[in-house]
Design a protein around this motif. Structure first.
Motif, short mmCIF file in Angstrom:
data_model
loop_
_atom_site.label_atom_id
_atom_site.label_comp_id
_atom_site.label_asym_id
_atom_site.label_seq_id
_atom_site.Cartn_x
_atom_site.Cartn_y
_atom_site.Cartn_z
N THR A 49 48.42 50.08 34.18
CA THR A 49 47.12 49.47 33.92
C THR A 49 46.78 48.45 35.02
N ILE A 50 47.77 47.66 35.38
CA ILE A 50 47.52 46.64 36.42
C ILE A 50 47.24 47.32 37.76
N ARG A 51 48.02 48.33 38.09
CA ARG A 51 47.80 48.99 39.39
C ARG A 51 46.41 49.61 39.46
N TYR A 52 45.98 50.25 38.38
CA TYR A 52 44.64 50.84 38.37
C TYR A 52 43.58 49.74 38.51
N ALA A 53 43.78 48.64 37.78
CA ALA A 53 42.80 47.54 37.84
C ALA A 53 42.72 47.00 39.27
N LEU A 54 43.87 46.86 39.92
CA LEU A 54 43.87 46.34 41.29
C LEU A 54 43.15 47.30 42.24
N GLU A 55 43.42 48.58 42.07
CA GLU A 55 42.80 49.56 42.97
C GLU A 55 41.28 49.61 42.77
N HIS A 56 40.85 49.57 41.50
CA HIS A 56 39.40 49.58 41.26
C HIS A 56 38.76 48.34 41.85
N HIS A 57 39.44 47.23 41.71
CA HIS A 57 38.92 45.97 42.24
C HIS A 57 38.79 46.08 43.77
N ARG A 58 39.82 46.63 44.40
CA ARG A 58 39.81 46.76 45.86
C ARG A 58 38.65 47.67 46.29
N GLN A 59 38.47 48.79 45.58
CA GLN A 59 37.39 49.71 45.95
C GLN A 59 36.03 49.06 45.78
N ARG A 60 35.88 48.32 44.69
CA ARG A 60 34.59 47.64 44.46
C ARG A 60 34.31 46.62 45.55
N ALA A 61 35.36 45.87 45.92
CA ALA A 61 35.18 44.84 46.95
C ALA A 61 34.80 45.49 48.28
N GLN A 62 35.42 46.64 48.56
CA GLN A 62 35.12 47.35 49.80
C GLN A 62 33.66 47.81 49.83
N LEU A 63 33.24 48.36 48.71
CA LEU A 63 31.87 48.84 48.59
C LEU A 63 30.89 47.68 48.75
N ALA A 64 31.20 46.58 48.10
CA ALA A 64 30.33 45.41 48.18
C ALA A 64 30.23 44.93 49.63
N ALA A 65 31.35 44.99 50.36
CA ALA A 65 31.34 44.54 51.75
C ALA A 65 30.46 45.47 52.59
N VAL A 66 30.53 46.78 52.32
CA VAL A 66 29.71 47.73 53.07
C VAL A 66 28.23 47.45 52.81
N VAL A 67 27.89 47.26 51.54
CA VAL A 67 26.49 47.00 51.20
C VAL A 67 26.01 45.72 51.88
N ARG A 68 26.86 44.69 51.85
CA ARG A 68 26.50 43.41 52.47
C ARG A 68 26.26 43.60 53.97
#
Ligand code: ADP
Length: 374
Positions: free
Chosen positions: A126-145
């Protein structure tokens, strides 16, 4: 740092917020049992302690009990989000309650675990999935920014040439009969220049965005970089002529084979040579040196021009990075050329770097994969 998968040896820092010390001990034990990930656990028994811990340390994940003494875990979650803490939060509770579960999801919890049903594997996964989703979201947010920034800069850069066209068009419309024909031509010529600049800017932007979105596929083939350079130089000598700049090629007299997309690699060299010409002083010299290394081919473009200030050097490959708006002969600059060049070189698995000092000229080096078994 996010998650174990980037660096399997790294510890994942967990903040465990639970008022029940037995539950906390159990969760800690489960985390330490996990085989895939090493966890460093800090325990906070109430909301204030949790907030203090977060101020002191950065955690990769928070395990949050629904009840923490007199406080609600969900209220703490709201407070964390209100403070801009984006750390993934996994809720832990003794029972499921659909309404609370919904509320946790809306408040941005990554998941919801029932304590009695936990084992080390479930918790770790559960933690690993949460970390990976968080990382992907942060990456996407950086691209949009970044894309928004680029869009903003492009709009800003289109304003002034559009302003020129508008002002001259209005001027011509209102005073056409009173302006001598020579002057009319001059104004129309400047309007044309502005339009050409805007077309270049838009072409560069489209090129950059298609490379960034990964829609450009490289047609890589064995390419004789020396032949490519010699052809290019023949063409660029004409461009360099008004400034009386000499272009010299230094290379061993044999093919220099690299694995590149010839069209894209030509674009890279053309850009570097174009910049060298643009920022050279009249009468200067540009030297293109070719070298073959173990597994790569290197091209260095050396000029004796204006040079580049050290603080600007660090961001020279970023979109819209410009030290000055014009070359030594008033040539215009979009600030996108090197950003495109960098991405093309990266896509080839190569590298590009620059050495320069103000007043002493600049050298851009590009290295791309050679041909095996040469
Ligand atoms: P442009 O395509 O508009 O020239 P680039 O991305 O190619 O933009 O270059 C960005 C900036 O880097 C230029 O505006 C200039 O300030 C600087 N620069 C690039 N090449 C050179 C060079 N050979 N000598 C000095 N400055 C350079």
């Amino acid at each position: 740092m996010t998650g174990g998968h980037e660096d399997p040896a790294a510890e994942v820092r967990v903040l465990l917020v639970d008022d029940d010390d037995e539950d906390a001990m159990l969760a800690r034990a489960l985390l330490q049992e996990a085989e895939r990930t090493r966890y460093a656990v800090r325990w906070a028994a109430d909301a204030d302690e949790a907030l203090r811990a977060i101020e002191e340390t950065t955690f990769e994940v928070i395990l949050l009990d629904l009840r923490i003494g007199p406080d609600s875990g969900l209220d703490l979650l709201d407070r964390l989000r209100a403070r801009g803490v984006t750390t993934p939060v996994v809720m832990m509770t003794s029972a499921t309650d659909p309404s609370l579960d919904d509320r946790a999801m809306r408040a941005g919890a990554s998941d919801w675990l029932v304590k009695g049903k936990l084992d080390a594997w479930v918790l770790d996964r559960t933690i690993r999935y949460a970390l990976e989703h968080h990382r992907q979201r942060a990456q996407l947010a950086a691209v949009v920014r970044r894309q928004n920034e680029i869009l903003g800069m492009a709009a800003h850069d289109l304003r002034s040439p559009l302003g020129v066209v508008h002002a001259y068009a209005t001027f011509l419309r209102d005073r056409l009969e009173r302006i001598p024909v020579v002057e009319q031509r001059e104004l129309i010529e400047r309007m044309g220049e502005s339009v050409r600049f805007m077309v270049t800017l838009i072409d560069d932007l489209l090129d950059l965005s298609s490379i960034e979105s990964g829609t450009v596929s490289l047609a890589v083939e064995e390419t004789d970089v020396r032949a490519l350079v010699l052809r290019l130089v023949e063409h660029d000598r004409l461009l360099a002529r008004p400034k009386e700049i000499a272009i010299v090629v230094e290379a061993a007299d044999r093919p220099h084979l690299a694995r590149v997309d010839p069209r894209r690699f030509q674009q890279v060299l053309q850009n570097l040579l174009g910049n060298a010409t643009k920022y050279s002083h009249p009468g200067g010299e540009i030297r293109i040196e070719l070298g073959e290394l173990d597994a790569s081919v290197r091209v260095s473009v050396r000029d004796q021009g204006t040079g580049i200030a050290p603080d600007f050097l660090e961001r020279i490959f970023a979109p819209f990075a410009r030290e000055r708006r014009e070359g030594t002969h008033g040539e215009r600059s979009t600030g996108l050329g090197l950003a495109i060049v960098r991405r093309i070189v990266d896509a080839h698995g190569g590298r590009i770097w620059v050495e320069s000092a103000p007043g002493e000229g600049s050298t851009f080096h590009v290295e791309v994969p050679g041909v095996d078994g040469r």
